[in-house]
Enzyme design. Structure first.
Site, PDB file in Angstrom:
ATOM      1  N   TYR A  95      70.514  30.106  20.087  1.00 35.02           N
ATOM      2  CA  TYR A  95      69.061  30.243  20.298  1.00 35.02           C
ATOM      3  C   TYR A  95      68.561  29.708  21.646  1.00 35.02           C
ATOM      4  O   TYR A  95      67.752  30.377  22.307  1.00 35.02           O
ATOM      5  CB  TYR A  95      68.275  29.652  19.105  1.00 35.02           C
ATOM      6  CG  TYR A  95      68.232  30.637  17.969  1.00 35.02           C
ATOM      7  CD1 TYR A  95      67.196  31.548  17.845  1.00 35.02           C
ATOM      8  CD2 TYR A  95      69.284  30.711  17.056  1.00 35.02           C
ATOM      9  CE1 TYR A  95      67.186  32.496  16.834  1.00 35.02           C
ATOM     10  CE2 TYR A  95      69.286  31.654  16.036  1.00 35.02           C
ATOM     11  CZ  TYR A  95      68.230  32.544  15.931  1.00 35.02           C
ATOM     12  OH  TYR A  95      68.236  33.495  14.931  1.00 35.02           O
ATOM     13  N   GLU A 137      68.230  31.374   8.381  1.00 32.78           N
ATOM     14  CA  GLU A 137      69.646  31.760   8.489  1.00 32.78           C
ATOM     15  C   GLU A 137      70.569  30.705   7.884  1.00 32.78           C
ATOM     16  O   GLU A 137      71.590  31.048   7.265  1.00 32.78           O
ATOM     17  CB  GLU A 137      70.002  32.046   9.962  1.00 32.78           C
ATOM     18  CG  GLU A 137      69.454  33.413  10.387  1.00 32.78           C
ATOM     19  CD  GLU A 137      69.314  33.619  11.890  1.00 32.78           C
ATOM     20  OE1 GLU A 137      69.963  32.898  12.671  1.00 32.78           O
ATOM     21  OE2 GLU A 137      68.537  34.512  12.284  1.00 32.78           O
ATOM     22  N   TYR A 208      78.011  48.645   8.034  1.00 36.38           N
ATOM     23  CA  TYR A 208      78.242  49.788   7.145  1.00 36.38           C
ATOM     24  C   TYR A 208      77.768  49.444   5.738  1.00 36.38           C
ATOM     25  O   TYR A 208      78.161  48.406   5.184  1.00 36.38           O
ATOM     26  CB  TYR A 208      79.734  50.208   7.154  1.00 36.38           C
ATOM     27  CG  TYR A 208      80.099  50.780   8.507  1.00 36.38           C
ATOM     28  CD1 TYR A 208      79.685  52.059   8.867  1.00 36.38           C
ATOM     29  CD2 TYR A 208      80.767  50.012   9.462  1.00 36.38           C
ATOM     30  CE1 TYR A 208      79.939  52.571  10.138  1.00 36.38           C
ATOM     31  CE2 TYR A 208      81.027  50.518  10.737  1.00 36.38           C
ATOM     32  CZ  TYR A 208      80.604  51.796  11.065  1.00 36.38           C
ATOM     33  OH  TYR A 208      80.833  52.296  12.319  1.00 36.38           O
ATOM     34  N   PHE A 395      67.042  51.562   8.152  1.00 45.19           N
ATOM     35  CA  PHE A 395      67.423  52.215   9.409  1.00 45.19           C
ATOM     36  C   PHE A 395      68.893  51.940   9.668  1.00 45.19           C
ATOM     37  O   PHE A 395      69.323  50.793   9.553  1.00 45.19           O
ATOM     38  CB  PHE A 395      66.636  51.623  10.586  1.00 45.19           C
ATOM     39  CG  PHE A 395      65.252  52.154  10.732  1.00 45.19           C
ATOM     40  CD1 PHE A 395      65.020  53.308  11.461  1.00 45.19           C
ATOM     41  CD2 PHE A 395      64.175  51.497  10.172  1.00 45.19           C
ATOM     42  CE1 PHE A 395      63.733  53.805  11.613  1.00 45.19           C
ATOM     43  CE2 PHE A 395      62.887  51.975  10.313  1.00 45.19           C
ATOM     44  CZ  PHE A 395      62.665  53.135  11.041  1.00 45.19           C
ATOM     45  N   PRO A 398      68.730  49.525  14.993  1.00 46.14           N
ATOM     46  CA  PRO A 398      67.589  48.600  15.041  1.00 46.14           C
ATOM     47  C   PRO A 398      66.366  49.251  14.407  1.00 46.14           C
ATOM     48  O   PRO A 398      66.123  50.449  14.583  1.00 46.14           O
ATOM     49  CB  PRO A 398      67.389  48.383  16.548  1.00 46.14           C
ATOM     50  CG  PRO A 398      68.693  48.722  17.170  1.00 46.14           C
ATOM     51  CD  PRO A 398      69.304  49.789  16.308  1.00 46.14           C
TER      52      PRO A 398
END
Ligand SMILES: Cc1cc2nc3c(=O)[nH]c(=O)nc-3n(C[C@H](O)[C@H](O)[C@H](O)COP(=O)(O)OP(=O)(O)OC[C@H]3O[C@@H](n4cnc5c(N)ncnc54)[C@H](O)[C@@H]3O)c2cc1C
Ligand code: HEM
Length: 404
Positions: A95, A137, A208, A395, A398
């Site tokens: 970060y 996260e 995937y 999607f 992105p």
């Protein structure tokens, strides 16, 4: 906590960012990859070349700036990105690298307009935004590693079977090399695969969707060969098709993603897919059949024709069941497709057809496919009065905007 002045500076710079957003993020990537070429092992080079990642990041930065004093409001967006970050192995130490280069890029693009005060405010705001991502996260890393059969980072999986599903789509059945159990997943989730391709300087990571129901001793993915006409052939999909065979080992992340079937609900479910977008829908369809045999499920799949129509047999078998209905749309059927009545409708999915055939009022809709397909479905559902909360989509790249 940011003070009121800093919040005001941040909010007042949103219009400037909106104007220069993509220029800033494009410059940001140039600077960051110049100083940290090792990050090219993580980022998708094709998305960079097409500007897709730049758009996604710019959009999130605007949103974060707008909500800087109420980041809770964008928590669903943070979570969706955090799923992808976790599957890619993004860690807290990454970060500050992003933060430093984002500030350098803002300064570079805005020049004197970016005063020390503005840069300082953005530095503080970035730290707040980064903390929000890092803490979401951290929970996801923890959960992925500690659930039954779970793991941290990438784990070796052996290709147990490779099955050609159509002229362009091939399935890979992946079993863990260590022969220990694998983590369960929610239908709709994906894995990331990290490949070292001979002759390539960097590793390449792609996502995937899992195309079978959970609860098996393998993960199945079904991959479309992305053949470029004007542009280069897709790197990873072609390598998987041509260079990866039974017995080969792939590095796989634990399942991730928030595009998931809600099996707590009993509402009718409509699964719409175009092309390889059928993979998460297959997992959802099979799950409904296995654990919600009373739930009505409609599977609508659009393909160019029978030659590129994957997993047809599996859907046909399931369509024998009372709760399952399926429709196949072909936009360019072959003579053989016509002779054998291999499709239900010729052309593209339309609002009128959706209205006529589907239980619009109370169903939950899940869809995935090429962006024009997704735009049509999304617009049609909204026009037909389906509420936002019952529209779910994924999607295969992105996240973009379906309302543009
Ligand atoms: C959540 C999620 C789930 C997914 N699930 C599936 C799935 O189930 N099955 C599946 O097949 N795919 C799936 N995908 C897509 C997959 O991750 C890959 O994006 C896809 O396989 C293409 O990767 P590639 O390496 O072959 O192509 P890339 O090398 O990444 O190229 C992608 C496209 O960009 C073009 N391109 C490459 N270089 C350039 C350039 N220099 N300039 C312009 N254009 C260029 C290529 O021609 C190609 O069309 C999913 C993606 C996401 C995000
Ligand atoms: C607060 C800071 C960050 C924000 C706002 C942010 C935002 C985003 C967004 C919006 C996406 C696209 C998600 C999608 O729709 O698929 C994304 C993907 C990604 N992010 Fe981040 N990100 C941040 C930090 C980082 C860091 C620190 C790294 C690692 C250095 C990183 C690496 C990536 C990668 C590799 C992808 C996938 C890219 C691709 O497929 O091309 N991000 N991020």
């Amino acid at each position: 906590m940011l003070n009121q002045k800093t919040i005001e500076i941040i909010k007042s710079t949103v219009p400037v960012l909106e104007k220069h957003g993509e220029t800033i993020t494009t410059r940001f990537y140039q600077l960051m990859f110049g100083n940290h070429p090792e990050l090219l092992n993580i980022f998708n080079h094709a998305n960079q070349k097409q500007g897709r990642q730049q758009k996604a990041l710019a959009g999130t930065v605007y949103a974060a700036a707008m909500y800087i004093d109420n980041l809770e409001a964008i928590l669903p967006v943070v979570k969706q990105i955090a799923h992808k970050h976790r599957s890619l192995g993004i860690k807290p130490e990454h970060y500050p690298i992003v933060g430093k280069h984002l500030l350098l890029a803002i300064k570079d693009v805005l020049g004197e307009a970016a005063t020390d005060e503005i840069i300082d405010a953005w530095g503080q705001a970035y730290a707040v935004i980064a903390d929000a991502f890092i803490s979401v996260e951290a929970e996801m890393y923890d959960e992925a590693a500690n659930k039954q059969g779970g793991w941290d980072g990438f784990r070796n999986f052996v290709v147990d079977r490779k099955v050609v599903e159509s002229d362009v789509i091939t399935s890979f059945y992946l079993m863990p090399k260590d022969n220990r159990g694998i983590a369960d997943f929610i239908p709709g989730q994906y894995i990331s695969i990290k490949l070292e391709i001979v002759g390539e300087k960097y590793t390449h990571i792609r996502q995937y969707s899992l195309s079978d129901a959970p609860g098996k001793d393998y993960y199945r993915i079904s991959v479309k060969r992305e053949a470029g006409t004007v542009n280069p052939d897709g790197m990873v999909s072609n390598y998987l098709h041509d260079g990866v065979n039974v017995g080969d080992v792939l590095k796989v992340s634990a399942p991730a993603g928030d595009f998931v079937l809600d099996t707590e609900k009993n509402t009718p479910v409509v699964l719409l897919s175009g092309g390889v977008g059928l993979t998460p829908m297959m997992s959802m369809l099979k799950t409904v059949v296995e654990i919600q045999p009373e739930r009505s499920v409609t599977f609508v799949h659009a393909a160019a024709n029978g030659n590129v129509h994957a997993l047809r047999g599996e859907v046909e078998d399931l369509s024998e069941l009372e709760n399952v209905t399926s429709y196949f749309y072909y936009d360019s059927p072959t003579e053989e497709d016509r002779r054998n009545n291999r499709f239900d409708v010729e052309g593209y999915v339309t609002r009128e057809w959706l209205k006529e055939k589907l239980s619009i009022k109370d169903a939950d809709f899940y869809f995935c496919g090429p962006v024009p397909f997704m735009k049509t479905v999304n617009r049609s559902l909204l026009e037909l009065g389906v509420k936002d909360g019952r529209i779910h989509f994924e999607f295969f790249g992105p996240k973009g905007n379906l309302e543009e």
